[in-house]
Design a protein around this motif. Structure first.
Motif, PDB file in Angstrom:
ATOM      1  N   ALA A   2      29.779  14.091   0.909  1.00 16.64           N
ATOM      2  CA  ALA A   2      28.923  15.156   0.397  1.00 16.64           C
ATOM      3  C   ALA A   2      27.480  14.914   0.835  1.00 16.64           C
ATOM      4  CB  ALA A   2      29.004  15.213  -1.119  1.00 16.64           C
ATOM      5  N   LEU A   3      26.884  15.937   1.433  1.00 17.98           N
ATOM      6  CA  LEU A   3      25.528  15.854   1.946  1.00 17.98           C
ATOM      7  C   LEU A   3      24.626  16.753   1.101  1.00 17.98           C
ATOM      8  CD1 LEU A   3      23.811  14.747   4.329  1.00 17.98           C
ATOM      9  CD2 LEU A   3      24.392  16.841   5.549  1.00 17.98           C
ATOM     10  N   PRO A   4      23.612  16.191   0.440  1.00 20.08           N
ATOM     11  CA  PRO A   4      22.729  17.035  -0.367  1.00 20.08           C
ATOM     12  C   PRO A   4      21.861  17.914   0.538  1.00 20.08           C
ATOM     13  CG  PRO A   4      21.921  14.788  -0.340  1.00 20.08           C
ATOM     14  CD  PRO A   4      23.224  14.788   0.381  1.00 20.08           C
ATOM     15  N   TYR A   5      21.501  19.087   0.026  1.00 17.39           N
ATOM     16  CA  TYR A   5      20.635  19.989   0.783  1.00 17.39           C
ATOM     17  C   TYR A   5      19.708  20.734  -0.167  1.00 17.39           C
ATOM     18  CZ  TYR A   5      23.302  24.078  -0.753  1.00 17.39           C
ATOM     19  OH  TYR A   5      23.875  25.054  -1.516  1.00 17.39           O
ATOM     20  N   ASP A   6      18.649  21.307   0.412  1.00 17.96           N
ATOM     21  CA  ASP A   6      17.706  22.139  -0.321  1.00 17.96           C
ATOM     22  C   ASP A   6      17.419  23.378   0.508  1.00 17.96           C
ATOM     23  OD1 ASP A   6      17.054  20.435  -2.602  1.00 17.96           O
ATOM     24  OD2 ASP A   6      16.081  19.132  -1.136  1.00 17.96           O
TER      25      ASP A   6
ATOM     26  N   ILE B  98      14.420  25.918   1.110  1.00 17.08           N
ATOM     27  CA  ILE B  98      12.987  26.083   0.883  1.00 17.08           C
ATOM     28  C   ILE B  98      12.503  27.224   1.768  1.00 17.08           C
ATOM     29  CG2 ILE B  98      10.706  24.996   0.996  1.00 17.08           C
ATOM     30  CD1 ILE B  98      12.209  22.284   0.690  1.00 17.08           C
ATOM     31  N   MET B  99      12.032  28.295   1.134  1.00 14.38           N
ATOM     32  CA  MET B  99      11.509  29.465   1.828  1.00 14.38           C
ATOM     33  C   MET B  99      12.473  29.990   2.897  1.00 14.38           C
ATOM     34  SD  MET B  99       7.461  28.567   2.022  1.00 14.38           S
ATOM     35  CE  MET B  99       7.104  30.165   2.703  1.00 14.38           C
ATOM     36  N   GLY B 100      13.748  30.044   2.566  1.00 10.58           N
ATOM     37  CA  GLY B 100      14.748  30.608   3.457  1.00 10.58           C
ATOM     38  C   GLY B 100      15.263  29.670   4.537  1.00 10.58           C
ATOM     39  N   ASP B 101      14.854  28.412   4.512  1.00  8.33           N
ATOM     40  CA  ASP B 101      15.329  27.419   5.463  1.00  8.33           C
ATOM     41  C   ASP B 101      16.118  26.345   4.729  1.00  8.33           C
ATOM     42  OD1 ASP B 101      14.082  28.570   7.738  1.00  8.33           O
ATOM     43  OD2 ASP B 101      12.190  27.607   7.210  1.00  8.33           O
ATOM     44  N   VAL B 102      17.112  25.773   5.415  1.00 10.73           N
ATOM     45  CA  VAL B 102      17.952  24.740   4.823  1.00 10.73           C
ATOM     46  C   VAL B 102      17.491  23.380   5.347  1.00 10.73           C
ATOM     47  CG1 VAL B 102      20.307  23.885   4.541  1.00 10.73           C
ATOM     48  CG2 VAL B 102      19.899  26.346   4.728  1.00 10.73           C
ATOM     49  N   TYR B 103      17.253  22.457   4.423  1.00 14.14           N
ATOM     50  CA  TYR B 103      16.824  21.102   4.735  1.00 14.14           C
ATOM     51  C   TYR B 103      17.804  20.102   4.133  1.00 14.14           C
ATOM     52  CZ  TYR B 103      12.128  22.855   5.849  1.00 14.14           C
ATOM     53  OH  TYR B 103      11.062  23.514   6.410  1.00 14.14           O
ATOM     54  N   VAL B 104      17.961  18.967   4.797  1.00  9.84           N
ATOM     55  CA  VAL B 104      18.646  17.824   4.203  1.00  9.84           C
ATOM     56  C   VAL B 104      17.605  16.722   4.042  1.00  9.84           C
ATOM     57  CG1 VAL B 104      20.959  18.370   5.033  1.00  9.84           C
ATOM     58  CG2 VAL B 104      19.469  16.977   6.436  1.00  9.84           C
ATOM     59  N   PRO B 105      17.683  15.952   2.957  1.00 12.17           N
ATOM     60  CA  PRO B 105      16.655  14.926   2.719  1.00 12.17           C
ATOM     61  C   PRO B 105      16.620  13.848   3.792  1.00 12.17           C
ATOM     62  CG  PRO B 105      18.133  15.106   0.831  1.00 12.17           C
ATOM     63  CD  PRO B 105      18.632  16.039   1.869  1.00 12.17           C
ATOM     64  N   GLN B 106      17.782  13.545   4.376  1.00 10.55           N
ATOM     65  CA  GLN B 106      17.834  12.504   5.402  1.00 10.55           C
ATOM     66  C   GLN B 106      19.044  12.740   6.309  1.00 10.55           C
ATOM     67  OE1 GLN B 106      18.863   8.358   4.360  1.00 10.55           O
ATOM     68  NE2 GLN B 106      16.870   7.839   5.270  1.00 10.55           N
ATOM     69  N   CYS B 107      18.843  12.569   7.606  1.00  8.77           N
ATOM     70  CA  CYS B 107      19.954  12.666   8.555  1.00  8.77           C
ATOM     71  C   CYS B 107      20.874  11.467   8.341  1.00  8.77           C
ATOM     72  CB  CYS B 107      19.418  12.681   9.981  1.00  8.77           C
ATOM     73  SG  CYS B 107      20.721  12.655  11.234  1.00  8.77           S
ATOM     74  N   PRO B 108      22.183  11.688   8.199  1.00 11.52           N
ATOM     75  CA  PRO B 108      23.091  10.560   7.972  1.00 11.52           C
ATOM     76  C   PRO B 108      23.304   9.698   9.218  1.00 11.52           C
ATOM     77  CG  PRO B 108      24.319  12.601   8.131  1.00 11.52           C
ATOM     78  CD  PRO B 108      22.866  12.974   8.150  1.00 11.52           C
ATOM     79  N   PHE B 109      22.851  10.146  10.366  1.00 10.60           N
ATOM     80  CA  PHE B 109      23.068   9.411  11.608  1.00 10.60           C
ATOM     81  C   PHE B 109      21.836   8.636  12.062  1.00 10.60           C
ATOM     82  CE2 PHE B 109      25.869  13.133  11.619  1.00 10.60           C
ATOM     83  CZ  PHE B 109      27.090  12.481  11.608  1.00 10.60           C
ATOM     84  N   CYS B 110      20.680   9.312  12.206  1.00  5.06           N
ATOM     85  CA  CYS B 110      19.478   8.638  12.717  1.00  5.06           C
ATOM     86  C   CYS B 110      18.471   8.317  11.615  1.00  5.06           C
ATOM     87  CB  CYS B 110      18.817   9.473  13.808  1.00  5.06           C
ATOM     88  SG  CYS B 110      18.022  10.995  13.231  1.00  5.06           S
ATOM     89  N   ARG B 111      18.762   8.737  10.386  1.00  2.52           N
ATOM     90  CA  ARG B 111      17.932   8.456   9.210  1.00  2.52           C
ATOM     91  C   ARG B 111      16.555   9.151   9.234  1.00  2.52           C
ATOM     92  NH1 ARG B 111      22.160   7.507   6.633  1.00  2.52           N
ATOM     93  NH2 ARG B 111      23.167   5.524   6.916  1.00  2.52           N
ATOM     94  N   SER B 112      16.400  10.220  10.004  1.00  2.00           N
ATOM     95  CA  SER B 112      15.160  11.004   9.961  1.00  2.00           C
ATOM     96  C   SER B 112      15.045  11.667   8.596  1.00  2.00           C
ATOM     97  CB  SER B 112      15.173  12.080  11.044  1.00  2.00           C
ATOM     98  OG  SER B 112      15.144  11.512  12.315  1.00  2.00           O
ATOM     99  N   ASP B 113      13.830  11.761   8.082  1.00  2.00           N
ATOM    100  CA  ASP B 113      13.583  12.350   6.765  1.00  2.00           C
ATOM    101  C   ASP B 113      13.301  13.844   6.862  1.00  2.00           C
ATOM    102  OD1 ASP B 113      13.909   9.977   5.353  1.00  2.00           O
ATOM    103  OD2 ASP B 113      11.830   9.393   5.675  1.00  2.00           O
ATOM    104  N   ASN B 114      13.701  14.585   5.811  1.00  2.00           N
ATOM    105  CA  ASN B 114      13.432  16.017   5.662  1.00  2.00           C
ATOM    106  C   ASN B 114      13.761  16.799   6.927  1.00  2.00           C
ATOM    107  OD1 ASN B 114      12.503  15.664   3.010  1.00  2.00           O
ATOM    108  ND2 ASN B 114      10.509  15.036   3.795  1.00  2.00           N
ATOM    109  N   VAL B 115      15.032  16.825   7.279  1.00  5.59           N
ATOM    110  CA  VAL B 115      15.485  17.464   8.512  1.00  5.59           C
ATOM    111  C   VAL B 115      15.720  18.952   8.264  1.00  5.59           C
ATOM    112  CG1 VAL B 115      17.262  17.478  10.291  1.00  5.59           C
ATOM    113  CG2 VAL B 115      16.523  15.319   9.285  1.00  5.59           C
ATOM    114  N   LEU B 116      15.028  19.784   9.033  1.00  6.21           N
ATOM    115  CA  LEU B 116      15.235  21.228   8.998  1.00  6.21           C
ATOM    116  C   LEU B 116      16.455  21.556   9.839  1.00  6.21           C
ATOM    117  CD1 LEU B 116      14.426  24.208   8.534  1.00  6.21           C
ATOM    118  CD2 LEU B 116      12.899  23.968  10.504  1.00  6.21           C
TER     119      LEU B 116
END
Length: 79
Positions: free
Chosen positions: A7-11, A13-31
């Motif tokens: 399960a991957l959390p998402y948000d 925000i203003m019509g765009d989908v973000y994940v808090p962190q990429c499960p592969f490269c660990r980048s933060d706040n991925v649009l």
């Protein structure tokens, strides 16, 4: 029972989908540029959707969703 490690959390925000962190490269706040809120509704209705992370190009298939999580076919979290 939903497997929490897939399960991957998402948000949304203003019509765009973000994940808090990429499960592969660990980048933060991925649009997720190619994944829109309408896609979340389609997945919830039973259609599978390929999700490509723009930060690293890795791919997963989204099988289901709820208001907080995307259920994938791949382990994306460690318990």
């Amino acid at each position: 029972m939903i497997p929490f490690n897939k399960a991957l959390p998402y948000d949304i925000i203003m019509g765009d989908v973000y994940v808090p962190q990429c499960p592969f490269c660990r980048s933060d706040n991925v649009l997720l540029t190619k994944f829109k809120p309408d896609d979340i509704v389609l997945v919830r209705e039973g259609k599978k959707k390929l999700l490509v992370f723009p930060c690293c190009g890795n791919k997963i298939t989204v099988l289901d969703s709820d208001n907080d999580y995307l259920l994938t076919d791949t382990i994306v979290r460690k318990d």
